[in-house]
Scaffold this motif. Structure first.
Motif, short mmCIF file in Angstrom:
data_model
loop_
_atom_site.label_atom_id
_atom_site.label_comp_id
_atom_site.label_asym_id
_atom_site.label_seq_id
_atom_site.Cartn_x
_atom_site.Cartn_y
_atom_site.Cartn_z
N HIS A 90 -4.14 -7.10 -2.97
CA HIS A 90 -3.78 -5.45 -2.54
C HIS A 90 -2.30 -5.25 -2.38
O HIS A 90 -1.53 -5.97 -1.91
CB HIS A 90 -4.59 -5.00 -1.26
CG HIS A 90 -4.14 -3.45 -0.79
ND1 HIS A 90 -4.46 -2.54 -1.56
CD2 HIS A 90 -3.46 -3.23 0.17
CE1 HIS A 90 -4.19 -1.58 -1.18
NE2 HIS A 90 -3.54 -1.72 -0.17
N ILE A 91 -1.82 -4.25 -3.11
CA ILE A 91 -0.32 -3.96 -3.01
C ILE A 91 -0.25 -2.62 -1.96
O ILE A 91 -0.93 -1.46 -2.40
CB ILE A 91 0.01 -3.89 -4.31
CG1 ILE A 91 -0.16 -4.94 -5.34
CG2 ILE A 91 1.57 -3.16 -4.17
CD1 ILE A 91 -0.24 -4.48 -6.67
N HIS A 92 0.55 -2.92 -0.90
CA HIS A 92 0.84 -1.58 -0.24
C HIS A 92 2.10 -0.87 -0.72
O HIS A 92 3.36 -1.58 -0.59
CB HIS A 92 1.19 -1.96 1.16
CG HIS A 92 1.73 -1.12 2.31
ND1 HIS A 92 0.86 -0.02 2.85
CD2 HIS A 92 3.02 -0.50 2.40
CE1 HIS A 92 1.71 0.69 3.45
NE2 HIS A 92 3.00 0.53 3.25
N SER A 93 1.98 0.10 -1.29
CA SER A 93 3.32 0.54 -2.14
C SER A 93 3.79 1.90 -1.39
O SER A 93 3.04 2.69 -1.04
CB SER A 93 2.93 1.10 -3.46
OG SER A 93 1.99 2.19 -3.41
N PRO A 94 5.18 1.64 -1.26
CA PRO A 94 5.71 2.75 -0.30
C PRO A 94 5.82 4.11 -0.98
O PRO A 94 5.60 5.38 -0.30
CB PRO A 94 7.31 2.42 -0.28
CG PRO A 94 7.49 1.30 -1.34
CD PRO A 94 5.98 0.61 -1.73
N SER A 95 5.88 4.25 -2.37
CA SER A 95 5.79 5.68 -2.88
C SER A 95 4.47 6.34 -2.46
O SER A 95 4.67 7.64 -2.37
CB SER A 95 6.17 5.30 -4.47
OG SER A 95 7.16 4.90 -4.80
N PHE A 96 3.22 5.60 -2.78
CA PHE A 96 2.15 6.19 -2.34
C PHE A 96 2.28 6.70 -1.07
O PHE A 96 1.70 8.02 -0.76
CB PHE A 96 1.22 5.31 -2.64
CG PHE A 96 -0.18 5.65 -2.26
CD1 PHE A 96 -0.84 6.70 -3.25
CD2 PHE A 96 -1.01 5.62 -1.10
CE1 PHE A 96 -2.24 7.09 -3.01
CE2 PHE A 96 -2.23 6.03 -1.07
CZ PHE A 96 -2.93 6.86 -2.05
N VAL A 97 2.63 5.99 0.11
CA VAL A 97 2.52 6.49 1.20
C VAL A 97 3.48 7.46 1.51
O VAL A 97 3.24 8.50 2.15
CB VAL A 97 2.94 5.33 2.30
CG1 VAL A 97 3.02 5.86 3.86
CG2 VAL A 97 2.07 4.29 2.28
#
Lengths: 378, 339
Positions: free
Chosen positions: A338-345
């Protein structure tokens, strides 16, 4: 009852206005990719925004399950395609944490150099696209011109400019070529003057300042509530940076500051990037000065079979906290990634802060959040 | 050289009077001026598109068009040919007649503006005694075509763009006209040739620097050029009123835009920069040189500044430019009374 009647009368007498719903995107010049916002507007004033994402969904997380750990590295380039080196770094360090690999000294330094170069390159794109979203095309070109030199450096070390695929689990793919360090030193010498130039052309421009100071302010509470990280959070006055808060790699050896701004408005979110680039140059200089000799790759087996278990590792990406969560079942392929992506947040806060402005403010605000759709949709 | 075009006109006139009966020669001469003006506008636009791209390129540290023809000179020709070859799309939901007419009417005021511009000594199509008034009146009708295009496209971006055009052009017309009044008061005439003659000793830009500044700013807004390019703001409204246009209909808007830039610059030259007068070179050449200096100023501004915001644009106009232009008129009046 009487009051309701009054309101009816008032309505009948006054000119009737309607809100219009407008699609901004997925094909729109300033959505930075295939992002779509549905704007509800009263004239030019925005009363409601709805985020729609998923137009660039490639299923990278699922793809990872069908690739070996080594094969997944090039896929990380395609996440935030403006910060490929940092994605590489995040994934490599996650795997090293899982396997307990010690990375050679020289590789660590190369990684720091690449990461900070990539941070500058990504922030340059930000400054450029912020300028062009406010129609300052010359500002765009100046930033692109300087970013070119960084991409040339990437070209020297790994043969490609955007999708670098340079880092490996246990080190980096190759040592830097002979001409690299002098060229890097020249760039480090020139960059501060470039930032001064942007200050004159972009930051100091009165129209730009009038359009961005006080526009779409984000308080520290809002930012934290929405989970915003990276420069956007620091623009709101929270000095949180993983490079200082939880140093990974060898960041604890470098002397640099975490710049913050006070207001968290569009201008602060823009200006924090300029400040951060100046700090990155400081790190680069220190890394060049103490660049050690030695191998660039640790002893890692050809086929990587990490031990059973799961691991989460996060680094300070260009846009915020970039995290990788890997579950291994002992085979050569991840069981789940899983990738926690900053842009999405970060994109989540856009409707909240852009509401109430007009469409021009919304464009500036979206630019100031700095999203990359490759990372939002994965 | 000085009288090259004047002589050409005279010989054409002689030829027509000799060959055509009754009032036909006058009609033919009027037609000839229209054709000449059209040719002037078209050649300038072709050159200006190239120049704009080159100016922008050099300001941005790049080369600009340099592939088609020597130094990229034929780039615009190639672009026009490309536009001609494009599919002519009229959206199904559009108001078809208004949509089509808008692309034609947009060019008419542009061509008409040049009727009162003195291109050189004795080189003016009609030297109306209300020349300045005529120019202002015609230039304000250009707004309608933009609104027609924005409304008929039946597209929300076009509509917003159309509304912005109207808001902006009507608002900035007022300080524009007021800035011209200062010059008219000094010259004591609305006639273009009188105004040029009044600048024999000193250009009006020296006597009316504030008026020139107001004219320049308001003119930029009238032209919808950066930093006042709100109506066609690419980053917000795709292409504003022209979003749905393609092919040659789009080219017509493009043409009108650059044509208007030449016209606004030409008026600035006539009213503030001494018109077509100057030493050594023929007058018409001076006219072209001065016009291009003005055009370069417009381009310089566009490629340096970001776009202004809608409410700031309005505030700037009503709260700063308009009072300033009124004050300028007042001061000019007092000065005329005193000296």
């Amino acid at each position: 009852m009487e009051k309701a009647m009054e309101r009816e009368v008032f309505r009948a007498d006054s000119p009737r206005t309607e809100t219009i719903t407008m699609n901004m995107g997925p094909q729109h010049p300033s959505t930075h990719g295939v992002y779509r916002a549905v704007l509800t507007m009263d004239g030019e004033e925005i009363t409601h925004i709805e985020n729609h994402v998923g137009y660039l969904h490639r299923g990278i997380e699922k793809l990872a399950e069908t690739r070996t750990f080594t094969q997944f590295m090039p896929y990380t380039d395609r996440l935030d395609y403006l910060g490929a080196m940092l994605n590489n770094l995040g994934y490599a360090q996650t795997m090293e944490k899982l396997m307990g690999v010690e990375v050679p000294e020289r590789a660590e330094y190369i990684r720091i150099i690449m990461a900070e170069l990539q941070r500058i390159a990504s922030h340059l794109i930000f400054v450029a696209s912020y300028a062009i979203d406010l129609s300052s095309t010359t500002g765009w070109m100046y930033c692109m011109r300087d970013r070119e030199r960084i991409l040339d450096l990437f070209d020297m070390v790994c043969g490609s400019r955007l999708t670098t695929n340079y880092m490996r689990i246990g080190g980096v793919a190759e040592d830097v070529p002979p001409g690299f360090l002098p060229e890097l030193q020249r760039l480090i010498n020139d960059l501060p003057a470039c930032f001064d130039e942007y200050d004159g052309l972009i930051s100091g421009n009165e129209i730009l300042q009038k359009r961005s100071i006080g526009v779409a302010p984000m308080s520290a509470e809002t930012a934290i509530a929405y989970g915003v990280t990276g420069p956007n959070l620091r623009a709101s006055g929270v000095a949180f940076d993983l490079r200082k808060a939880a140093p990974y790699g060898i960041y604890d050896r470098f002397d640099f500051e975490i710049p913050t701004c006070a207001n968290g408005d569009t201008y602060d979110r823009y200006y924090i990037r300029i400040l951060e680039m100046r700090q990155s140059v400081r790190i680069l200089q220190q890394a060049v000065d103490s660049f050690p000799e030695g191998p660039v790759m640790a002893k890692v087996p050809k086929v990587i079979r990490p031990p059973k278990g799961d691991v989460y590792h996060q680094i300070e990406g260009t846009k915020g906290i970039l995290g990788f969560y890997v579950v291994s079942d002992g085979t050569s392929k991840p069981y789940r990634l899983h990738i926690h992506s900053p842009s999405f947040v970060n994109l989540g806060v856009f409707p909240e802060i852009a509401r109430g402005g007009n469409i021009q403010d919304a464009v500036a605000t979206l630019a100031s959040i700095d999203i990359v759709l490759g990372e939002v949709d994965r | 050289m000085e009288n090259l075009f004047v002589n050409l006109e005279a010989s054409l006139n002689r030829f027509l009077t000799a060959t055509l009966p009754g009032s036909l020669p006058n009609l033919a001469m009027a037609l000839a001026s229209v054709v000449v003006i059209l040719l002037f506008v078209l050649t300038n636009v072709v050159w200006l598109v190239y120049m704009e791209r080159k100016v922008a390129a050099y300001m941005q540290d790049r080369l600009g068009p340099n592939r088609v023809g020597p130094r990229g000179l034929l780039q615009t020709v190639a672009d026009v040919l490309k536009l001609l070859g494009k599919e002519d799309i009229v959206p199904v939901a559009a108001d078809k007649w208004v949509f089509k007419i808008a692309a034609v009417t947009v060019l008419i005021p542009t061509i008409m503006l040049f009727a009162v511009i003195p291109f050189g000594n004795n080189l003016i199509s009609i030297d109306l005694n209300i020349g300045v008034f005529y120019f202002v009146a015609i230039s304000s009708t250009a707004t309608i075509s933009f609104l027609m295009a924005g409304w008929a496209s039946n597209n929300k971006y076009s509509l917003l763009g159309g509304m912005r055009v109207v808001a902006q052009m009507i608002a900035y017309e007022i300080p524009l006209v007021f800035s011209l009044l200062g010059v008219v008061m000094l010259a004591g005439s609305l006639k273009m040739s009188d105004i040029v003659a009044a600048q024999k000793d000193v250009w009006f830009i020296v006597l009316q620097p504030v008026a020139f500044l107001i004219y320049f700013i308001a003119g930029t807004a009238e032209l919808n050029r950066g930093p006042f390019d709100l109506p066609e703001a690419e980053q917000e409204l795709i292409a504003g009123p022209f979003t749905e246009y393609s092919g040659f209909r789009y080219a017509m808007f493009f043409l009108a835009e650059y044509g208007n830039m030449v016209a606004i610059s030409a008026l600035a030259v006539t009213l503030f920069l001494g018109g077509p007068s100057g030493p050594w070179l023929p007058s018409w050449m001076w006219f072209v040189i001065k016009v291009y200096v003005m055009i370069f100023l417009f381009m310089w501004l566009k490629w340096t500044l970001p776009r202004i915001r809608l409410d700031h644009m309005m505030q700037f106009n009503w709260k700063f430019l308009l009072p300033l232009s009124l004050a300028n008129i007042l001061l000019t009046g007092i000065a005329i009374k005193l000296f």
